[in-house]
Motif scaffolding. Structure first.
Motif, PDB file in Angstrom:
ATOM      1  N   GLY A  30       0.780  -1.237   0.000  1.00  0.00           N
ATOM      2  CA  GLY A  30       0.000   0.000   0.000  1.00  0.00           C
ATOM      3  C   GLY A  30       0.809   1.283   0.000  1.00  0.00           C
ATOM      4  O   GLY A  30       0.247   2.367   0.189  1.00  0.00           O
ATOM      5  N   PHE A  31       2.121   1.183  -0.231  1.00  0.00           N
ATOM      6  CA  PHE A  31       2.970   2.369  -0.250  1.00  0.00           C
ATOM      7  C   PHE A  31       3.278   2.800  -1.683  1.00  0.00           C
ATOM      8  O   PHE A  31       3.263   1.982  -2.613  1.00  0.00           O
ATOM      9  N   GLY A  32       3.600   4.079  -1.852  1.00  0.00           N
ATOM     10  CA  GLY A  32       4.228   4.520  -3.076  1.00  0.00           C
ATOM     11  C   GLY A  32       5.659   4.000  -3.129  1.00  0.00           C
ATOM     12  O   GLY A  32       6.190   3.487  -2.139  1.00  0.00           O
ATOM     13  N   VAL A  33       6.288   4.160  -4.286  1.00  0.00           N
ATOM     14  CA  VAL A  33       7.631   3.610  -4.499  1.00  0.00           C
ATOM     15  C   VAL A  33       8.569   4.710  -4.990  1.00  0.00           C
ATOM     16  O   VAL A  33       8.199   5.525  -5.844  1.00  0.00           O
ATOM     17  N   GLU A  34       9.786   4.707  -4.455  1.00  0.00           N
ATOM     18  CA  GLU A  34      10.822   5.624  -4.926  1.00  0.00           C
ATOM     19  C   GLU A  34      12.028   4.841  -5.419  1.00  0.00           C
ATOM     20  O   GLU A  34      12.348   3.772  -4.888  1.00  0.00           O
ATOM     21  N   ILE A  35      12.682   5.374  -6.465  1.00  0.00           N
ATOM     22  CA  ILE A  35      13.878   4.740  -7.006  1.00  0.00           C
ATOM     23  C   ILE A  35      14.973   5.785  -7.131  1.00  0.00           C
ATOM     24  O   ILE A  35      14.712   6.987  -7.130  1.00  0.00           O
ATOM     25  N   TRP A  36      16.215   5.316  -7.229  1.00  0.00           N
ATOM     26  CA  TRP A  36      17.336   6.208  -7.458  1.00  0.00           C
ATOM     27  C   TRP A  36      17.620   6.272  -8.958  1.00  0.00           C
ATOM     28  O   TRP A  36      16.701   6.452  -9.745  1.00  0.00           O
ATOM     29  N   HIS A  37      18.863   6.120  -9.359  1.00  0.00           N
ATOM     30  CA  HIS A  37      19.210   6.207 -10.778  1.00  0.00           C
ATOM     31  C   HIS A  37      18.436   5.179 -11.600  1.00  0.00           C
ATOM     32  O   HIS A  37      18.265   4.040 -11.175  1.00  0.00           O
ATOM     33  N   TRP A  38      18.040   5.583 -12.781  1.00  0.00           N
ATOM     34  CA  TRP A  38      17.191   4.734 -13.619  1.00  0.00           C
ATOM     35  C   TRP A  38      17.947   4.042 -14.741  1.00  0.00           C
ATOM     36  O   TRP A  38      17.406   3.143 -15.385  1.00  0.00           O
ATOM     37  N   GLU A  39      19.200   4.416 -15.003  1.00  0.00           N
ATOM     38  CA  GLU A  39      19.875   3.934 -16.211  1.00  0.00           C
ATOM     39  C   GLU A  39      20.160   2.435 -16.176  1.00  0.00           C
ATOM     40  O   GLU A  39      20.337   1.806 -17.219  1.00  0.00           O
ATOM     41  N   ASN A  40      20.186   1.830 -14.988  1.00  0.00           N
ATOM     42  CA  ASN A  40      20.458   0.400 -14.876  1.00  0.00           C
ATOM     43  C   ASN A  40      19.197  -0.404 -14.566  1.00  0.00           C
ATOM     44  O   ASN A  40      19.276  -1.536 -14.097  1.00  0.00           O
ATOM     45  N   LEU A  99      26.983  12.713  -7.358  1.00  0.00           N
ATOM     46  CA  LEU A  99      27.496  11.764  -6.378  1.00  0.00           C
ATOM     47  C   LEU A  99      27.915  10.474  -7.075  1.00  0.00           C
ATOM     48  O   LEU A  99      27.283  10.053  -8.050  1.00  0.00           O
ATOM     49  N   ASP A 100      28.968   9.837  -6.558  1.00  0.00           N
ATOM     50  CA  ASP A 100      29.370   8.556  -7.132  1.00  0.00           C
ATOM     51  C   ASP A 100      28.575   7.427  -6.499  1.00  0.00           C
ATOM     52  O   ASP A 100      27.650   7.665  -5.709  1.00  0.00           O
ATOM     53  N   ASN A 101      28.932   6.176  -6.840  1.00  0.00           N
ATOM     54  CA  ASN A 101      28.133   5.047  -6.357  1.00  0.00           C
ATOM     55  C   ASN A 101      28.308   4.776  -4.868  1.00  0.00           C
ATOM     56  O   ASN A 101      27.637   3.909  -4.313  1.00  0.00           O
ATOM     57  N   LYS A 102      29.190   5.511  -4.214  1.00  0.00           N
ATOM     58  CA  LYS A 102      29.323   5.424  -2.761  1.00  0.00           C
ATOM     59  C   LYS A 102      28.702   6.632  -2.055  1.00  0.00           C
ATOM     60  O   LYS A 102      28.826   6.787  -0.839  1.00  0.00           O
TER      61      LYS A 102
END
Length: 258
Positions: A30-40, A99-102
């Protein structure tokens, strides 16, 4: 009852599941969803889940202050807007620098000059114009430099608020991350009250540890009460790790805000 909605970052919970299944599980709860980078990520598969996406990263490369990097930022923001349209995602998130992957700044900064502030405002004005054209909102997230993101410019919530107010567009808002703000500034209830209409979204996790509310020092029930008193109607998103079972963590998050 509250008028705000709850969402969860699929990047940080249900880590034993493939990413699409994480999104499906969060949606089923029942929650909305958030994502980070989309390219992968498989955008078609994400769209097919039927999930309500509330935020995604709004750029791939670039920063707010260096001429060549500004062009990279604007170009990748346009690409991100096209992906947001496919996901029907209303908000796209930005940081004070790439920001980098870290989570570390691609170009670390020790001193933010007046010239950098001026360039940041002008760049954000251009991003807001892109958002207006697409009918979507860019949000500028505060970060902490003491633990997670050292040497990041424009990191404090006071900085992101100043930039958002300088641009003064409904298509640029704050992503007020209270985990980062507690580490960097504290005084969270006064901070949300001061930020008011500049807020486009609120993200939460507890301190220390960056896990769900109830695992640390922040009184999120008091924060929720303050947000209801402000008649806040936006998204509150859990951007934190589960301290144990992910479903239990999401239930704790929901209990603190509902």
């Amino acid at each position: 009852m509250s008028d705000y909605s709850l969402s969860v970052s699929a990047e940080m919970v249900f880590l034993d599941l493939p990413f699409i299944e994480r999104v499906q599980r969060i949606h089923q709860l029942g929650f909305g969803v958030e994502i980070w980078h989309w390219e992968n990520k498989d955008i078609a598969a994400l769209a097919a889940t039927g999930a309500r996406f509330t935020s995604m990263t709004g750029y791939l490369t670039g920063n707010l202050t260096d001429d060549a990097e500004i062009e990279n930022l604007l170009s990748s923001a346009e690409e991100s807007l096209a992906v947001a349209a496919r996901l029907n995602c209303p908000s796209l998130n930005l940081h004070g620098t790439g920001l980098d992957n870290k989570g570390l700044p691609v170009k670390p900064v020790d001193i933010v000059t007046g010239e950098m502030w001026v360039k940041a405002v002008r760049t954000l004005e251009k991003l807001a114009a892109l958002g207006e054209k697409a009918g979507r909102v860019f949000t500028l997230e505060n970060l902490n430099t003491a633990v997670d993101h050292p040497r990041t410019p424009f990191a404090k919530a006071a900085d992101t608020l100043a930039l958002v107010e300088a641009v003064n567009s409904p298509y640029l808002k704050m992503n007020l991350d209270l985990y980062h703000a507690q580490i960097g500034e504290g005084n969270l209830i006064e901070l949300v009250q001061r930020s008011g209409g500049a807020i486009g979204e609120i993200q939460v996790a507890d301190v220390p540890g960056r896990c769900e509310p109830g695992t640390g020092e922040i009184n999120y029930r008091a924060v929720a009460k303050a947000l209801r008193a402000m008649n806040y109607r936006g998204v509150i998103a859990l951007e934190g790790w589960a301290s144990g079972d992910s479903e239990t963590a999401l239930a704790s998050f929901k209990a603190h805000f509902e």
